[in-house]
Enzyme design. Structure first.
Site, PDB file in Angstrom:
ATOM      1  N   HIS A 168      32.937  52.365  36.768  1.00 13.13           N
ATOM      2  CA  HIS A 168      34.086  51.493  37.052  1.00 13.13           C
ATOM      3  C   HIS A 168      33.684  50.078  37.419  1.00 13.13           C
ATOM      4  O   HIS A 168      34.527  49.189  37.485  1.00 13.13           O
ATOM      5  CB  HIS A 168      34.942  52.102  38.172  1.00 13.13           C
ATOM      6  CG  HIS A 168      35.681  53.317  37.733  1.00 13.13           C
ATOM      7  ND1 HIS A 168      36.979  53.292  37.313  1.00 13.13           N
ATOM      8  CD2 HIS A 168      35.285  54.604  37.596  1.00 13.13           C
ATOM      9  CE1 HIS A 168      37.360  54.507  36.955  1.00 13.13           C
ATOM     10  NE2 HIS A 168      36.339  55.331  37.126  1.00 13.13           N
ATOM     11  N   ASP A 375      33.938  41.411  38.817  1.00 12.72           N
ATOM     12  CA  ASP A 375      34.782  42.584  38.990  1.00 12.72           C
ATOM     13  C   ASP A 375      34.674  43.453  37.743  1.00 12.72           C
ATOM     14  O   ASP A 375      34.706  42.920  36.636  1.00 12.72           O
ATOM     15  CB  ASP A 375      36.243  42.135  39.170  1.00 12.72           C
ATOM     16  CG  ASP A 375      37.003  43.034  40.129  1.00 12.72           C
ATOM     17  OD1 ASP A 375      36.656  44.223  40.206  1.00 12.72           O
ATOM     18  OD2 ASP A 375      37.940  42.543  40.791  1.00 12.72           O
TER      19      ASP A 375
HETATM   20  C1  GDG Z   1      36.998  49.669  40.959  1.00 11.25           C
HETATM   21  C2  GDG Z   1      36.363  48.404  40.383  1.00 11.25           C
HETATM   22  C3  GDG Z   1      38.112  48.375  38.623  1.00 11.25           C
HETATM   23  C4  GDG Z   1      45.244  46.836  46.848  1.00 11.25           C
HETATM   24  N1  GDG Z   1      45.818  46.488  48.019  1.00 11.25           N
HETATM   25  C5  GDG Z   1      46.790  47.373  48.241  1.00 11.25           C
HETATM   26  C6  GDG Z   1      46.823  48.262  47.191  1.00 11.25           C
HETATM   27  N2  GDG Z   1      45.876  47.919  46.349  1.00 11.25           N
HETATM   28  C7  GDG Z   1      45.557  48.587  45.071  1.00 11.25           C
HETATM   29  C8  GDG Z   1      45.972  47.756  43.882  1.00 11.25           C
HETATM   30  C9  GDG Z   1      44.996  48.205  42.804  1.00 11.25           C
HETATM   31  C10 GDG Z   1      43.767  48.602  43.598  1.00 11.25           C
HETATM   32  O1  GDG Z   1      44.162  48.747  44.945  1.00 11.25           O
HETATM   33  C11 GDG Z   1      42.669  47.572  43.539  1.00 11.25           C
HETATM   34  O2  GDG Z   1      42.280  47.362  42.227  1.00 11.25           O
HETATM   35  P1  GDG Z   1      40.770  47.244  41.766  1.00 11.25           P
HETATM   36  O3  GDG Z   1      40.766  46.917  40.324  1.00 11.25           O
HETATM   37  O4  GDG Z   1      40.016  46.345  42.652  1.00 11.25           O
HETATM   38  O5  GDG Z   1      40.286  48.760  41.911  1.00 11.25           O
HETATM   39  P2  GDG Z   1      39.171  49.530  42.789  1.00 11.25           P
HETATM   40  O6  GDG Z   1      39.435  50.976  42.642  1.00 11.25           O
HETATM   41  O7  GDG Z   1      39.147  49.011  44.137  1.00 11.25           O
HETATM   42  O8  GDG Z   1      37.786  49.173  42.064  1.00 11.25           O
HETATM   43  C12 GDG Z   1      37.403  47.562  39.680  1.00 11.25           C
HETATM   44  C13 GDG Z   1      38.650  49.669  39.219  1.00 11.25           C
HETATM   45  O9  GDG Z   1      37.634  50.402  39.913  1.00 11.25           O
HETATM   46  C14 GDG Z   1      39.242  50.578  38.156  1.00 11.25           C
HETATM   47  O10 GDG Z   1      38.262  51.002  37.256  1.00 11.25           O
HETATM   48  O11 GDG Z   1      39.194  47.608  38.132  1.00 11.25           O
HETATM   49  O12 GDG Z   1      36.788  46.448  39.074  1.00 11.25           O
HETATM   50  O13 GDG Z   1      35.737  47.661  41.411  1.00 11.25           O
HETATM   51  O14 GDG Z   1      45.472  49.326  42.127  1.00 11.25           O
HETATM   52  O15 GDG Z   1      47.282  48.027  43.543  1.00 11.25           O
HETATM   53  N3  GDG Z   1      47.726  49.269  47.129  1.00 11.25           N
HETATM   54  C15 GDG Z   1      48.619  49.374  48.140  1.00 11.25           C
HETATM   55  N4  GDG Z   1      48.611  48.541  49.213  1.00 11.25           N
HETATM   56  C16 GDG Z   1      47.731  47.537  49.313  1.00 11.25           C
HETATM   57  O16 GDG Z   1      47.749  46.793  50.315  1.00 11.25           O
HETATM   58  N5  GDG Z   1      49.532  50.343  48.097  1.00 11.25           N
END
Ligand code: GDG
Length: 733
Positions: A168, A375
């Protein structure tokens, strides 16, 4: 319809939150990209999810009760990990070594043997748990950087398992990856998989290039041969639940939140940022860009608010505490500098919001400012677009987020360039609605097509056994039983024809062609085979006649050099040339072009033969060699149109030769002769041998050296040593 195989998903963390309450536990499903995508998969096939259930230390009784509940209600198997090793594996190796290094922060990465050992230990515990539950036929899908050793560990225990791995986070350039002291082990760990998925083509390319440079493994269209298995490397950019966001926007709860937000922000424009507090996210750099924007554009004071939602993360780690302090100070400084009564430029929220509030924020935001320094993908960018199904809103996106590869219509910025981000903000805030819709519509269409469900299906489709297209020859691996049949046929035959390719078939490739001379053992073996009155042995090679004569002139076999341009029958002392007089003409025309490629590609060389010219690049820098080979082929195609020449790409060689000359036609000289052969063996390893395989009569034993490639051969053996063993068995008869 056949039942779909069961899927076992393995990730560090189970997507279930467990809380201790009075008299027991409560359980909440944790939402998230992967968990959501697999909900739909769950409807189609049986699924089991295996992972760590969370921090608290449970006693044995608790564990049993949690396990029972999770297996029954969530199809999940908890793996309780020992707390001491867990820290070394999780905070230590996973988040203190791999995370920073793979995100291009080598200065933040540390290399501790203790942590690495714990990482391997914990991966082995995951393997043990899998072995408790796995059944033959299951598909295994392992997720992310915490479990990179797991594929090989499982492969060792279950050689026939179907194993997929998805990373990821980014896979960094091989120059960074090679800094890791345990780089070869990690690559070997991943190579236990059948399919390795990345978010972007760039990451897959980096991985393949690390395989080449560190393990010397070559790829062919994303396929890497590891021993007798093929590992496929491919790109599967994760999507979001577009329908889910669209319908969430319609719910009462979100509408209410949205109305409140609009009331609070009045008619100010909203710029939104959402991240986990992490050094990869570029939070401070982004705040500074906003500071710069406000300083440069005083007319936007009071008219814009930056809402920064920052989710706490790794709060016990000193570096993260320091980052938190830095962000707090930057927010204070900017609000202090530009704020006015009734207007706070930055609303800073340091917490995790409920889903409805997050969606309302997406809906309310005029601009999403997504500028991570690095990212893997970044789901926030995609979620923001999905929350605006009418195509309004502006996305400013960092070029170093995986998402930028698909979301090219966004305002793409360099996350380190304060000036550029500030200009993008001005552009975004003043963008007409028609431009917004024009930019977002194609992105939304792509997000709808390749949503999170398609992502999971696509990956699993790649993992399930491929069905060979009707025309494609499926090669049968020559196993013990097959070899016995071949030996029986050989023994009972009266006239045998053995057509043997040389390089890559009887000897392995060497980096300099001259180094692949036959060893004593091979000479003795071939001489013995050629001495047998029942045998006609033909060495059929692409090499020049001098070399063949020099190396194999004394074994008593017929020799075919230069893919059939020159032939010397066993009984003759002279070579006969099969080519035309015109050869000199086309060669002098093509020579300058080929020489140009020799000059442009250090390590490559030109070989001139009777009826062909070959550009070899085995010793060139591998990626440059592959690139130049493609360019040369394109160049040549233009030049040789309407001539009796053909281009062939062999193993690390591009060759131009006269058409009509080839191993197929050469083999025909024996096949079409008066002798009736009742045993025919044809062997080879590359495309030039395919012509020979194609002309083989039905009963022939055509064997391709090397597994899992397309071929007109009927059988395959694993490599040159396996083939040598087979030759020995023939020689012993
Ligand atoms: C890995 C990789 C890749 C965030 N704040 C809140 C909240 N979120 C949710 C968002 C989003 C997720 O968290 C963050 O997205 P990321 O893309 O950073 O995903 P991660 O799982 O952290 O990271 C990344 C991902 O895997 C998928 O393969 O994109 O690059 O690092 O979904 O909506 N959700 C809620 N409250 C918040 O305050 N409910």
């Amino acid at each position: 319809m056949a039942k779909e195989p069961r899927l076992i998903v393995v990730s560090n963390r189970l997507p279930v939150e467990i809380e201790r309450t009075q008299g027991g536990f409560t359980y909440h499903p944790a939402a998230g990209g992967v968990a959501t995508s697999l909900q739909s998969v769950r409807k189609q096939r049986e699924m089991l999810w295996l992972g760590w259930p969370g921090t608290p230390v449970w006693d044995d009784k608790d564990r049993r009760s949690i396990e029972r509940h999770l297996v029954k209600e969530y199809d999940s198997v908890p793996l309780f990990l020992p707390p001491s090793d867990f820290d070394l594996y999780y905070e230590g190796f996973s988040n203190g070594t791999i995370w920073p290094l793979f995100h291009y922060f080598p200065q933040n990465a540390h290399y501790e043997a203790r942590e690495w050992n714990a990482y391997k230990e914990i991966n082995a515990l995951f393997r043990d748990k899998i072995l408790e539950f796995a059944q033959p036929g299951d598909l295994l899908w392992i997720h992310d950087y915490h479990l990179m050793m797991l594929p090989a560990l499982v492969r060792e225990a279950l050689p026939e398992a179907k194993i997929g791995f998805f990373l990821h986070i980014p896979f960094p350039s091989s120059e960074l990856f090679r800094m890791l002291p345990w780089r070869e082990e990690i690559l070997q760990g991943l190579l236990g998989s059948d399919l390795i998925g990345f978010h972007s083509h760039g990451y897959a390319r980096h991985f393949l290039s690390s395989l080449l440079r560190l393990l010397g493994l070559e790829q062919e269209f994303g396929r890497v041969i590891v021993g007798d298995r093929a590992v496929r490397v491919d790109t599967f950019p994760i999507g979001v639940d577009v329908n889910g966001f669209e319908s969430a926007m319609q719910t009462e709860a979100v509408r209410k939140e949205l109305a409140e937000l609009q009331e609070e922000t009045q008619d100010r424009k909203i710029v939104l940022t959402v991240d986990r507090l992490d050094f990869t996210k570029g939070i401070v750099e982004r705040l500074e860009s906003f500071d710069h924007f406000l300083a440069e554009n005083p007319d936007w004071h009071r008219r814009v608010t930056l809402i920064s939602l920052t989710v706490p993360s790794r709060t016990g780690v000193p570096e993260y505490q320091a980052l938190k302090k830095e962000v707090d100070e930057a927010v204070g400084r900017i609000n202090g500098r530009h704020g006015k009564p009734g207007w706070v430029p930055i609303w800073y929220m340091y917490r995790f919001l409920p889903f409805d509030r997050l969606v309302a924020l997406y809906g309310a935001a005029d601009v999403a400012l997504v500028t991570p320094l690095r990212d893997g993908m970044n789901l926030v960018a995609k979620e923001y677009l999905a929350a605006h199904p009418d195509g309004t809103g502006v996305l400013i996106l960092s070029e170093t987020a995986g998402a930028a590869e698909e979301l090219g219509e966004a305002l793409i910025v360099n996350p380190h360039d304060t000036e550029q981000i500030s200009e993008a903000l001005l552009h975004a805030l003043t963008m007409s609605e028609s431009e917004q819709v024009a930019r977002n519509s194609p992105m939304l269409a792509r997000l709808r097509r390749y949503d999170v469900v398609r992502w999971a299906e696509d990956f699993l489709g790649g993992l399930e056994p491929e069905i060979a297209p009707a025309k494609q020859q499926v090669q049968v691996r020559l196993d013990k039983a097959g070899i016995n049949l071949l030996l029986q046929a050989y023994r009972s035959a009266k006239q045998r024809l053995l057509l043997l390719d040389y390089d890559g078939t009887m000897v392995p490739f060497a980096s300099r062609p001259k180094e692949a001379a036959p060893d004593e053992e091979l000479i003795t073996l071939l001489t013995r085979l050629a001495e047998d009155k029942k045998n006609t042995v033909v060495i059929i090679s692409g090499r020049d006649r001098e070399t063949l004569q020099d190396w194999l002139g004394g074994i008593g076999a017929s020799l075919v050099a230069e893919h059939g341009a020159q032939i010397r029958r066993a009984a003759d002392t002279k070579w006969s040339v099969q080519t035309t007089e015109a050869a000199d003409g086309w060669k002098s025309e093509l020579r300058p072009l080929l020489e140009l490629y020799v000059d442009r590609t250090p390590g490559s060389m030109l070989e001139e033969k009777t009826a062909s010219m070959a550009w070899h690049y085995r010793r060139a820098e591998p990626e440059l060699g592959d690139l130049r080979a493609k360019q040369l082929m394109e160049n040549l195609e233009g030049v040789i149109a309407n001539t009796p020449l053909v281009i062939m790409q062999g193993s690390k060689v591009v060759e131009v030769k006269e058409s009509g000359i080839g191993k197929g036609r050469a083999a025909r000289r024996w096949l079409d002769s008066d002798t009736i052969y009742d045993f025919i063996l044809a062997t080879g390893d590359d495309v030039t041998d395919e012509e020979m395989f194609e002309v083989m009569p039905d009963g022939a034993w055509s064997i391709r050296i090397g597994v899992d490639r397309r071929s007109a051969a009927k059988y395959s053996v694993r490599g040159t040593s396996a083939f040598r063993r087979l030759l020995h068995s023939l020689g012993d008869r």
